[in-house]
Write a protein that holds these residues in place. Structure first.
Motif, mmCIF file in Angstrom:
data_model
loop_
_atom_site.group_PDB
_atom_site.id
_atom_site.type_symbol
_atom_site.label_atom_id
_atom_site.label_comp_id
_atom_site.label_asym_id
_atom_site.label_seq_id
_atom_site.Cartn_x
_atom_site.Cartn_y
_atom_site.Cartn_z
ATOM 1 N N ARG A 73 17.722 13.684 -53.027
ATOM 2 C CA ARG A 73 17.913 12.257 -53.061
ATOM 3 C C ARG A 73 19.328 11.787 -52.568
ATOM 4 N N GLN A 74 19.213 10.785 -51.636
ATOM 5 C CA GLN A 74 20.540 10.382 -51.087
ATOM 6 C C GLN A 74 20.510 8.740 -51.143
ATOM 7 N N GLY B 1 26.696 11.480 -51.088
ATOM 8 C CA GLY B 1 26.070 12.454 -50.686
ATOM 9 C C GLY B 1 24.526 12.934 -51.342
ATOM 10 N N PRO B 2 24.012 13.840 -50.669
ATOM 11 C CA PRO B 2 22.627 13.991 -51.293
ATOM 12 C C PRO B 2 22.604 14.722 -52.625
ATOM 13 N N GLU B 3 21.727 14.194 -53.364
ATOM 14 C CA GLU B 3 21.509 14.796 -54.818
ATOM 15 C C GLU B 3 20.440 15.720 -55.292
ATOM 16 N N ASP C 227 14.418 4.014 -58.174
ATOM 17 C CA ASP C 227 14.033 5.031 -57.459
ATOM 18 C C ASP C 227 14.093 4.902 -55.900
ATOM 19 N N SER C 228 14.473 3.688 -55.727
ATOM 20 C CA SER C 228 14.641 3.248 -54.368
ATOM 21 C C SER C 228 15.913 4.158 -53.633
ATOM 22 N N ALA C 229 15.710 5.020 -52.577
ATOM 23 C CA ALA C 229 16.676 5.737 -52.009
ATOM 24 C C ALA C 229 16.131 6.308 -50.849
ATOM 25 N N THR C 230 16.925 7.259 -50.037
ATOM 26 C CA THR C 230 16.229 8.072 -49.015
ATOM 27 C C THR C 230 15.934 9.568 -49.423
ATOM 28 N N TYR C 231 14.881 10.009 -49.512
ATOM 29 C CA TYR C 231 14.709 11.340 -49.771
ATOM 30 C C TYR C 231 14.392 12.389 -48.792
ATOM 31 N N LYS D 86 14.826 14.084 -41.346
ATOM 32 C CA LYS D 86 15.486 12.824 -41.225
ATOM 33 C C LYS D 86 15.262 12.060 -42.488
ATOM 34 N N GLY D 87 14.497 12.381 -43.368
ATOM 35 C CA GLY D 87 14.417 11.587 -44.630
ATOM 36 C C GLY D 87 13.111 10.599 -44.483
ATOM 37 N N THR D 88 12.907 10.391 -45.674
ATOM 38 C CA THR D 88 12.013 8.961 -46.054
ATOM 39 C C THR D 88 12.970 7.860 -46.881
#
Lengths: 112, 112
Positions: free
Chosen positions: B37-38, B43-45, B82-86, B104-106
């Motif tokens: 999750r970013q 940075g991504p988690e 929960d809003s984020a880029t996955y 590239k992520g969602t």
């Protein structure tokens, strides 16, 4: 709570300047990585290290260089910054191949 | 060449409206599939690692599943936080650079 630290968070610098992006981790991980990420795009591996005195280039060609003199420290250097180097740089570390990465918060670099 | 494709690129849901994010991959032998999750400016988690087809992992409202060609991230009754880029990433089992190949992520938005 972050165990991997990147400084600075933001940097605006003029063309031709030399810069070093710092990355330190407190987890004792041998494997460390540098990724580059542009907005809306994939992360691309630019450098990695398996341990002290080990450095390798990643999949994405980069004009930057790295060093690994201490386990906890993995700095990235650009000898002469150009506008094409404008991007976000993310540092990460890992316990090993079967484990996920822990990422830092990133350095957003702008070269003007 | 290893490749990761995520869909949709963006998804807007109402709070409580369950949905799934897709990650399709082609890789020369899968050593692991990772979900991150970013949040903006960070940075991504790390969320999950999946190793073999049929494997499932859960964390709060998230559940990740894996088949031989794709992975799904199911979000049940999502909340605005929960809003984020996955991001989805794969690690091939072959040699070479020990890095992850990312999609590239969602970009997920949960509206109250």
């Amino acid at each position: 709570e972050a165990d991997i630290y990147q400084t600075p968070r933001y940097l605006v610098i003029g063309t031709g300047k030399k810069i070093t992006l710092e990355c330190s981790q407190t987890m004792g991980h041998d494997k460390m990585y540098w990724y580059q990420q542009d907005p809306g795009m994939e992360l691309h591996l630019i450098h990695y290290s398996y341990g002290v005195n080990s450095t390798e280039k990643g999949d994405l060609s980069s004009e930057s260089t790295v060093s690994r003199i201490r386990t906890e420290h993995f700095p990235l250097t650009l000898e002469s910054a150009r506008p094409s180097h404008t991007s976000q740089y993310l540092c990460a570390s890992s316990e090993g191949k079967d484990y996920g990465y822990t990422f830092g918060s990133g350095t957003r670099l702008t070269v003007v | 060449e290893d490749q990761v494709t995520q869909s949709p690129e963006a998804l807007r849901l109402q709070e409580g409206e369950s949905s799934s994010l897709n990650c399709s991959y082609t890789v020369s032998g899968l050593r692991g599939l990772f979900w991150y999750r970013q949040d903006p400016g960070k940075g991504p988690e790390f969320l999950f690692t999946l190793y073999s087809a049929g494997e499932e992992k859960e964390k709060e409202r998230l559940k990740a599943t894996l088949t031989k060609k794709e992975s799904f991230l199911h979000i049940t009754a999502p909340k605005p936080e929960d809003s984020a880029t996955y991001l989805c990433a794969v690690r091939p089992s072959g040699g070479g650079a020990d890095g992850l190949t990312f999609g590239k992520g969602t970009h997920l938005i949960i509206q109250p």
